[in-house]
Structures are given as C-alpha cells and as structure tokens.
Design an enzyme around this catalytic site. Structure first.
Site, PDB file in Angstrom:
ATOM      1  CB  CYS A   1      -1.002  -0.059   1.233  1.00 20.91           C
ATOM      2  SG  CYS A   1      -1.844   1.519   1.709  1.00 20.91           S
TER       3      CYS A   1
ATOM      4  CB  CYS B   1       0.279   1.867   4.000  1.00 19.13           C
ATOM      5  SG  CYS B   1      -1.502   1.519   3.735  1.00 19.13           S
TER       6      CYS B   1
END
Length: 107
Positions: A31, A34
């Site tokens: 991600c 993230c």
C-alpha cells in the site's frame, strides 16, 4: 522512535488492555499511501510519547483483526481507549490534518 508492530496474538495485551489512547495503523506492504503515512505517525509518536501510543497492524498477516474492525480500505487508523474504538481515520493525510484528527489525545 518508530511505532511498534502488533498482531493477533498480542492484540489483547497491546490494545484492549492498554492504559491511555492507542492508535492502530492498519496497513500493508503493498500500500503506497500506507508508506506515506508511516513516517508521519512515527513523528507524531516521537513528539507525543506520553500522550498516545501508535501501533502498526499488517492486515495481510492479521486478516482476522482487519475483518473484525471492518477495514475495507487502507491506510485506516483507529484510536482505541479502554478497549473501545473512539476515533476512525481513513486514508493518507498530511501531518497537520492527522494532528487535528488526534487533537483530543494530543492536548
């Protein structure tokens, strides 16, 4: 100071039985957003070590917890207090926006 990891086996002790507010960052290796949020959370943790504890939970390695807390998109951050979710923050945000979301815990 970097946020430490938590997982299914240490969840109860790390989060549900903890004193004070615990922010859990639900994330995954793949991600991109993230990875953008992670150093910001590390900064907030370093600047507020006595006010909030920040933990990271890899959703790929702990799908049971991701399902239990209805994590449908990441990054997702939940602030737990006395074992209950008090605040949910979805998506990558700049530091000032995260600090605004966390203001009740950082005051």
């Amino acid at each position: 100071m970097t946020a430490k990891a938590t997982n299914s086996s240490s969840w109860a002790e790390d989060v549900l039985q903890a004193d004070g507010p615990i922010l859990v960052d639900f994330w995954a290796e793949w991600c991109g957003p993230c990875r953008m949020v992670s150093p910001i959370l590390d900064q907030i943790q370093a600047e507020n070590p006595d006010k909030i504890t920040i933990l990271k939970l890899n959703v790929d390695e702990n799908p049971d917890l991701a399902m239990k807390y209805q994590i449908t998109s990441i990054p997702a951050m939940k602030v737990f207090n006395k074992g209950e979710v008090e605040t949910t923050i979805i998506g990558a945000k700049p530091k000032f926006a995260l600090e605004q979301d966390l203001a009740p815990y950082l005051a």
